[in-house]
Design an enzyme around this catalytic site. Structure first.
Site, short mmCIF file in Angstrom:
data_model
loop_
_atom_site.label_atom_id
_atom_site.label_comp_id
_atom_site.label_asym_id
_atom_site.label_seq_id
_atom_site.Cartn_x
_atom_site.Cartn_y
_atom_site.Cartn_z
N THR A 43 15.15 49.53 -52.37
CA THR A 43 13.74 49.78 -52.68
C THR A 43 13.35 51.21 -52.43
O THR A 43 12.51 51.78 -53.13
CB THR A 43 12.85 48.85 -51.84
OG1 THR A 43 13.10 47.51 -52.25
CG2 THR A 43 11.38 49.14 -51.99
N TYR A 57 8.94 45.22 -58.52
CA TYR A 57 9.43 46.54 -58.95
C TYR A 57 10.95 46.41 -59.15
O TYR A 57 11.54 45.37 -58.85
CB TYR A 57 9.15 47.60 -57.87
CG TYR A 57 9.71 47.21 -56.53
CD1 TYR A 57 8.93 46.53 -55.59
CD2 TYR A 57 11.04 47.45 -56.19
CE1 TYR A 57 9.45 46.13 -54.38
CE2 TYR A 57 11.57 47.04 -54.98
CZ TYR A 57 10.77 46.38 -54.08
OH TYR A 57 11.29 45.96 -52.89
N SER A 90 20.82 45.99 -52.34
CA SER A 90 21.80 45.69 -51.29
C SER A 90 22.27 44.24 -51.25
O SER A 90 23.34 43.95 -50.73
CB SER A 90 21.26 46.10 -49.92
OG SER A 90 20.24 45.21 -49.49
N THR A 123 16.89 47.01 -48.07
CA THR A 123 16.57 46.41 -46.77
C THR A 123 17.21 45.02 -46.60
O THR A 123 17.39 44.57 -45.48
CB THR A 123 15.05 46.24 -46.61
OG1 THR A 123 14.56 45.40 -47.65
CG2 THR A 123 14.36 47.60 -46.63
N ASP A 124 17.57 44.36 -47.70
CA ASP A 124 18.04 42.98 -47.59
C ASP A 124 19.27 42.84 -46.71
O ASP A 124 19.35 41.92 -45.91
CB ASP A 124 18.35 42.39 -48.98
CG ASP A 124 17.09 42.11 -49.76
OD1 ASP A 124 17.19 41.52 -50.86
OD2 ASP A 124 16.00 42.48 -49.28
N LYS A 196 16.19 41.99 -40.42
CA LYS A 196 15.00 41.90 -41.28
C LYS A 196 14.40 40.51 -41.08
O LYS A 196 14.97 39.51 -41.54
CB LYS A 196 15.36 42.13 -42.73
CG LYS A 196 14.17 42.11 -43.69
CD LYS A 196 14.59 42.44 -45.11
CE LYS A 196 13.42 42.44 -46.07
NZ LYS A 196 13.83 42.77 -47.47
N GLU A 317 26.20 21.93 -26.61
CA GLU A 317 26.33 20.62 -27.27
C GLU A 317 27.72 20.42 -27.87
O GLU A 317 28.14 19.31 -28.12
CB GLU A 317 25.27 20.48 -28.37
CG GLU A 317 23.91 20.15 -27.82
CD GLU A 317 23.07 19.41 -28.85
OE1 GLU A 317 21.96 19.88 -29.11
OE2 GLU A 317 23.55 18.39 -29.39
N1 DAS Z 1 16.58 44.09 -53.23
C1 DAS Z 1 16.28 44.77 -51.99
C2 DAS Z 1 17.52 45.50 -51.50
O1 DAS Z 1 18.07 46.29 -52.25
C3 DAS Z 1 15.19 45.76 -52.12
C4 DAS Z 1 14.91 46.39 -50.79
O2 DAS Z 1 14.13 45.79 -50.04
O3 DAS Z 1 15.44 47.44 -50.46
O4 DAS Z 1 17.89 45.27 -50.35
#
Ligand code: DAS
Length: 360
Positions: A43, A57, A90, A123-124, A196, A317
């Site tokens: 992103t 986006y 990602s 970020t994923d 995240k 467990e």
């Molecule tokens: N699809 C997500 C990624 O590329 C977009 C982001 O949050 O960066 O990880």
């Protein structure tokens, strides 16, 4: 990001991806730390159709040279140059992509004309890449992974300040020897702990044991330091790793059946399975036999938990000693998979694996 950058990004998003960026320097950055920005997509390189598209986006559109050109403030804190290592969202990164990136980070970290490295990333799966680098790149130079929750074209985009913070930390003498960082939303996290936890806010990343500190207007405020082994203290070295063993994850939930584990167990090259269990990493009684059968075939079983905080206790467990299983401690399933892959490059002994999960 700035309106000029937003215009550039909107223009850029209309075109296909440029060839790999040439080195970019900023004149006023003379005698400042020399930082390389390795761009991978996400992103932070995204673009929306309008400024009100903060959640809808396209990721991985804008080349690193445009990101750098759109943020001249970087020249206040560093002499920056960029490389476009890849341009992907990602969630689609592969083990091969991860190795390519890590080898580039390692090579650059050895150069006398590089003082720090920033990786712009989606970020994923940013937390997975950051942990992998933390485990395998032997450098005491700051390495910072950064992303954004909104594209640069959006109102109140977070990418510009996140990137400025990342470059600032990467050029900081007091950031040396603390492992690989993630800087998001003014916070400095260790790549080991951060995850995240929110998928729709700029305050998306959390470490259950807290951030290492904060960065505000180019100054770092430290409140703790990592105690788990990392970078130069690691027994794992990316320069010795050319391939990653296959490790898959299976999720625990009500009515879970053994069929999913059985199916994953037939995958070629499988060396370990991470079970994202309920509560303290618990495994349904219908699924236990399937995992025991995999263990009997030499496949390691690692109990993590779907619960985002806390840590899995050994022999709670599930009789891990009896089953010859490993517990992931406080690592979430996706991080447990990263550590398992790295550990399996050295050993398949479950007792050794457990030591590694305690230490890293
Ligand atoms: N699809 C997500 C990624 O590329 C977009 C982001 O949050 O960066 O990880």
């Amino acid at each position: 990001m700035r309106s000029v950058l937003a215009a550039m990004v909107l223009a850029a998003s209309a075109t296909t991806f440029d060839p790999p960026a040439v080195a970019q320097t900023t004149a006023q950055a003379a005698n400042k730390p020399r930082i390389v920005i390795l761009a991978t997509g996400g992103t932070i390189a995204g673009a929306g159709a309008s400024s009100v598209n903060s959640a809808s986006y396209s990721a991985a559109k804008v080349a690193v040279d445009k990101l750098i050109a759109g943020l001249p403030e970087l020249g206040r804190v560093a002499e920056v140059r960029g490389e476009q290592v890849m341009q992907v969202a990602s969630e689609s990164l592969s083990n091969e992509d991860l190795l390519k990136l890590a080898h580039r980070v390692s090579d650059l970290s050895k150069r006398a004309d590089v003082d720090g490295i920033v990786i712009t990333h989606g970020t994923d799966t940013l937390e997975e890449t950051a942990y992998f680098l933390n485990l395998t790149v032997h450098t005491d130079k700051p390495v910072v992974v950064v992303g954004s929750m909104r594209p640069g074209t959006a109102l109140s985009a977070d990418g510009a300040l996140n990137l400025y913070d990342a470059v600032s930390v990467a050029g900081s003498a007091d950031a040396k020897s603390k492992g690989v960082f993630v800087t998001m939303n003014d916070e400095i996290h260790t790549g080991r702990d951060v995850s995240k936890l929110v998928n729709i806010k700029t305050e998306a990343f959390k470490s259950q044991w807290g951030p290492l500190g904060m960065v505000v207007e180019g100054k770092n405020y430290w409140f703790r330091a990592p105690i788990k082994r990392h970078t130069t203290q690691s027994e794992f070295d990316i320069d010795q790793i050319q391939n990653l063993p296959r490790v898959e994850i299976v999720y625990g939930y009500e009515n879970a059946q053994r069929a999913v584990v059985d199916a994953i167990g037939t995958q070629p090259g499988l060396q370990a399975i991470v079970h994202a269990g309920t509560g303290n990493g618990s495994v349904a009684n219908r699924v236990v036999p399937a995992l025991q059968e995999l263990r009997g075939k030499g496949i390691n079983v690692i109990r993590s938990a779907r619960v985002p905080a806390g840590f899995v206790v050994r022999n709670a467990e599930q009789p891990d000693d009896k089953y010859d299983w490993v517990v992931a401690h406080d690592l979430n399933p996706q991080k447990a998979r990263i550590l398992a892959m790295v550990a399996l490059t050295k050993t398949r002994n479950p007792k050794e694996l457990q030591r590694i999960f305690w230490e890293y």
